[in-house]
Design a protein around this motif. Structure first.
Motif, PDB file in Angstrom:
ATOM      1  N   ASP A 106      28.198 -71.681 -23.228  1.00  0.00           N
ATOM      2  CA  ASP A 106      27.521 -70.403 -23.471  1.00  0.00           C
ATOM      3  C   ASP A 106      26.931 -70.328 -24.874  1.00  0.00           C
ATOM      4  N   LYS A 122      29.851 -51.660 -23.582  1.00  0.00           N
ATOM      5  CA  LYS A 122      31.151 -52.000 -24.157  1.00  0.00           C
ATOM      6  C   LYS A 122      31.194 -51.700 -25.644  1.00  0.00           C
ATOM      7  N   GLN A 140      17.398 -63.701 -28.060  1.00  0.00           N
ATOM      8  CA  GLN A 140      18.234 -64.410 -27.102  1.00  0.00           C
ATOM      9  C   GLN A 140      17.390 -65.106 -26.040  1.00  0.00           C
ATOM     10  N   LYS A 174      23.261 -69.063 -24.881  1.00  0.00           N
ATOM     11  CA  LYS A 174      23.148 -67.640 -25.212  1.00  0.00           C
ATOM     12  C   LYS A 174      23.193 -67.341 -26.700  1.00  0.00           C
ATOM     13  N   GLU A 224      31.332 -63.788 -30.238  1.00  0.00           N
ATOM     14  CA  GLU A 224      31.181 -63.912 -28.789  1.00  0.00           C
ATOM     15  C   GLU A 224      29.918 -64.701 -28.461  1.00  0.00           C
ATOM     16  N   HIS A 225      29.892 -65.258 -27.260  1.00  0.00           N
ATOM     17  CA  HIS A 225      28.711 -65.972 -26.755  1.00  0.00           C
ATOM     18  C   HIS A 225      28.386 -65.351 -25.394  1.00  0.00           C
ATOM     19  N   ILE A 226      27.713 -64.230 -25.431  1.00  0.00           N
ATOM     20  CA  ILE A 226      27.514 -63.430 -24.223  1.00  0.00           C
ATOM     21  C   ILE A 226      26.085 -62.917 -24.142  1.00  0.00           C
ATOM     22  N   ASP A 227      25.768 -62.383 -22.979  1.00  0.00           N
ATOM     23  CA  ASP A 227      24.446 -61.795 -22.760  1.00  0.00           C
ATOM     24  C   ASP A 227      24.326 -60.470 -23.508  1.00  0.00           C
ATOM     25  N   TYR A 256      23.182 -61.882 -34.917  1.00  0.00           N
ATOM     26  CA  TYR A 256      22.915 -62.782 -33.789  1.00  0.00           C
ATOM     27  C   TYR A 256      22.295 -64.073 -34.313  1.00  0.00           C
ATOM     28  N   GLU A 258      25.633 -54.346 -20.103  1.00  0.00           N
ATOM     29  CA  GLU A 258      27.091 -54.463 -20.192  1.00  0.00           C
ATOM     30  C   GLU A 258      27.580 -54.557 -21.640  1.00  0.00           C
ATOM     31  N   PHE A 259      26.932 -55.392 -22.438  1.00  0.00           N
ATOM     32  CA  PHE A 259      27.350 -55.536 -23.838  1.00  0.00           C
ATOM     33  C   PHE A 259      27.238 -54.213 -24.583  1.00  0.00           C
ATOM     34  N   THR A 303      25.064 -67.006 -30.539  1.00  0.00           N
ATOM     35  CA  THR A 303      26.311 -66.445 -31.053  1.00  0.00           C
ATOM     36  C   THR A 303      26.106 -65.008 -31.518  1.00  0.00           C
TER      37      THR A 303
END
Length: 255
Positions: free
Chosen positions: A204, A247, A148, A208, A235-238, A72, A243-244, A210
């Motif tokens: 994002d 997944k 984050q 948020k 990805e650039h996500i929470d 991250y 959820e991450f 990388t």
């Protein structure tokens, strides 16, 4: 192997092997990057080229160390998460941090010209590295959540700070004074009311950070079929919510 009378000096070395069954995080952080970014004309508040170069360097590290399951990054730092069961360098803390930091730094310089095509570094950049252990899955999730959250806090401040300077005509000291004691809502209001900037629509990657995750994905075969192959996905996500992790449940399991 022949020995000499001088080999006793090895007794002064200490055993720094990381505790078994713990997550190992090596965090690489830029030293003096406020000065470095200014002297190399980084765009404010964020330089996409510089952030992309950081991610390129981080990808090089993950390609070399297969036991890094996730990385991250934000601003001038990257955190590399080694699997709990890794035996890389016999889990020796100094070996892990120095090798990761060394490779990251050399890759940063090696790929510089691909992102800053019209310039070269004025002097060598410096990154420090540290090794930290986290015993539980919740601990490693909380660590990444902390980084984050730090990304969001710093980017909101910097976005507002530089808007006040570049668009509002304030000096750095005036902008700093105006933002003193403000909360997130206050900064959002300044951005929207004074500069028509909706912070929630900012890219994002900036809000948020990388995420580089090692994940198996279908790859096409010459005969027309497919097979799963482990690849590094950007990805650039929470990563604070569930959820991450739902997944990517493979990340927290022992392989």
């Amino acid at each position: 192997m022949a020995k000499s009378k001088f080999e006793y000096v090895r007794l002064f070395e200490f055993d720094d092997r990381c505790l078994l069954n713990t997550w190992i995080v090596v965090r690489v952080d830029g030293k003096g990057f406020h000065k470095f970014s200014t002297e190399h004309d980084y765009e404010k508040p964020n330089d996409i080229k510089a952030l992309s170069l950081m991610t390129k360097a981080a990808t090089s590290v993950m390609e070399e160390f297969k036991d890094i399951c996730l990385a991250y990054g934000q601003s001038d730092e990257y955190s590399f998460v080694f699997r709990k069961e890794t035996q890389a360098y016999s889990r020796r803390s100094a070996k892990l941090s120095t090798n990761v930091c060394s490779l990251f730094t050399s890759a940063f310089l090696y790929y510089w010209s691909e992102y800053f095509t019209s310039s070269r570094p004025l002097y060598p950049p410096v990154f420090d590295g540290r090794t930290v252990l986290y015993p539980s899955n919740q601990n490693i999730r909380d660590y990444l959540s902390w980084r984050q959250a730090d990304c969001h806090i710093n980017n909101l401040y910097n976005t507002t700070f530089w808007a006040l300077i570049l668009k509002g005509g304030l000096t750095p000291s005036e902008a700093e004074q105006k933002l003193k004691g403000t909360l997130s809502g206050d900064k959002n209001e300044i951005l929207f009311s004074q500069f028509a900037i909706n912070y929630n629509t900012e890219p994002d990657m900036l809000r948020k950070g990388t995420v580089l995750v090692r994940r198996k994905v279908p790859v096409a075969l010459p005969n027309g079929g497919t097979r799963e192959k482990s690849q590094i996905i950007q990805e650039h996500i929470d990563i604070i919510g569930d959820e991450f992790w739902d997944k990517n449940s493979h990340l927290l399991s022992i392989s």
